[in-house]
Design an enzyme around this catalytic site. Structure first.
Site: not given
Ligand SMILES: *Cc1c(COP(=O)(O)O)cnc(C)c1O
Length: 357
Positions: A101, A168, A192
């Site tokens: 990511w 993030d 998540k």
């Molecule tokens: C799942 C995830 C993403 C991507 O998320 P989307 O909503 O599918 O764009 C980005 N960063 C992290 C840390 C993730 O776990």
């Protein structure tokens, strides 16, 4: 029978959140309309939005220097929206490359300005978090991924840098007390640990905006969203509501202190088994292990597949590792009861015993 849900995302939600969300689809708060049938500028939805915004700030202990937005396009959209709003074309931003990511975020930032990768764990397959690195004082911001969902590492400290911090937190938001106020921008895809797919939480300190000299299309401009009170266009009404229900649940259960207590209990139980059972090998260094996503492997791939089959037989889903790294992964987000972790630990113990004869 309800399955044991170890999915990495979209992932487990509290049962009562699912119950309340499904009731709202049929009749929202007894108003005689579905949540899906009401306008986003009605008082009904304005109340949902403002309660969700204030719960975010309350849980994060943030003041009015920050604004809370519920945007679309996933965390992936933020990989480009962050630099578009914060990084002028002659500026440099510092990034940590701790996995898939973070790497994607780096590639997107390059469209808008210069990127300095100041910390990379690529040398050891992203199996740890680097502690010593420095950021040029003129960098516009430092970006990192607090929890590496795919690789199974987590920052257990806030980076000590003198530039604005962007994080993030897609897979560990609201999972622990955290110094949110040290950050200038926090984002997370909701699916998540904070709700359903379709909405991305963006919390931004207003004074870092408007400094790039770049013309930004309004729909991608944080400032325009803030000026429009988070209603620049139709937000994903249902997904925002599921986030609100999840936030209410977190607060009612005891807030971030309680979430961390539970996360530690789950992780302690799981990693203790992982470190004891010979057939399973952990993939990351002990001190940097994620409390949310445990990654591990079985060397013999036939035996690994056999274990996955066993999981399936026992109603355990989501144990296969991410397609980019393979192996096995158990995700243990806020809503996961300790008993589910105990169930897979029991299975792992039995499997280890039978495979070793
Ligand atoms: C799942 C995830 C993403 C991507 O998320 P989307 O909503 O599918 O764009 C980005 N960063 C992290 C840390 C993730 O776990």
């Amino acid at each position: 029978m309800k399955k044991y849900n170890f999915n990495s995302g979209p992932s487990i939600l509290p049962q009562e959140v699912l119950q309340q969300a499904s009731e709202a689809v049929l009749d929202f708060n007894g108003i005689g309309l579905s949540l899906l049938e009401i306008g986003h500028r009605t008082q009904w939805f304005l109340d949902v939005l403002s309660e969700a915004q204030s719960l975010v700030k309350e849980l994060m202990q943030l003041n009015d220097d920050y604004d809370v937005l519920f945007l679309q396009g996933g965390a992936t959209m933020q990989f480009m929206q962050v630099p578009m709003n914060l990084l002028g074309s002659n500026d440099t931003a510092a990034y940590a490359d701790n996995g898939i990511w973070g790497k994607k975020a780096i590639e997107e930032a390059k469209y808008f300005g210069n990127v300095d990768v100041v910390a990379s764990t690529k040398d050891k397959n992203h199996s740890y978090i680097q502690k010593n690195f420095s950021v040029q004082p003129d960098a516009k911001y430092f970006h990192y991924t607090s929890n590496n969902t795919v690789e199974g590492t987590q920052w257990h400290f806030v980076p000590n840098v003198d530039v604005p911090l962007v994080v993030d937190m897609s897979s560990d938001i609201f999972s622990r007390p955290f110094d949110y106020a040290k950050h200038d921008l926090i984002y997370a895809g909701a699916q998540k640990n904070a709700g359903a797919a379709g909405v991305t939480l963006v919390v931004v300190k207003k004074d870092i905006l408007g400094k790039t000299g770049r013309k930004i299309p309004p729909i991608l401009d944080y400032q325009k969203h803030i000026e429009a009170d988070a209603l620049l266009n139709t937000p994903p009404v249902f997904a925002v509501y599921v986030s609100l229900l999840t936030l209410r649940w977190i607060k009612k259960e005891g807030g971030l202190i309680e979430m961390e207590k539970r996360a530690k209990a789950r992780a302690d139980l799981f990693y203790a088994a992982l470190d004891t059972l010979q057939i399973f090998k952990p993939l990351v260094e002990k001190e940097d292990r994620s409390l949310m996503n445990a990654t591990f492997t079985i060397e013999d791939k036939d035996i690994e597949n056999k274990f996955l089959e066993e999981c399936k037989q026992h109603g355990m889903v989501g144990v296969k590792g991410h397609r980019s790294v393979g192996g096995l992964r158990v995700s243990m987000y806020n809503a996961m009861p300790l008993s589910s972790v105990q169930a897979i630990v029991d299975l792992m113990e039995d499997f280890d015993k039978s495979e070793r004869g």
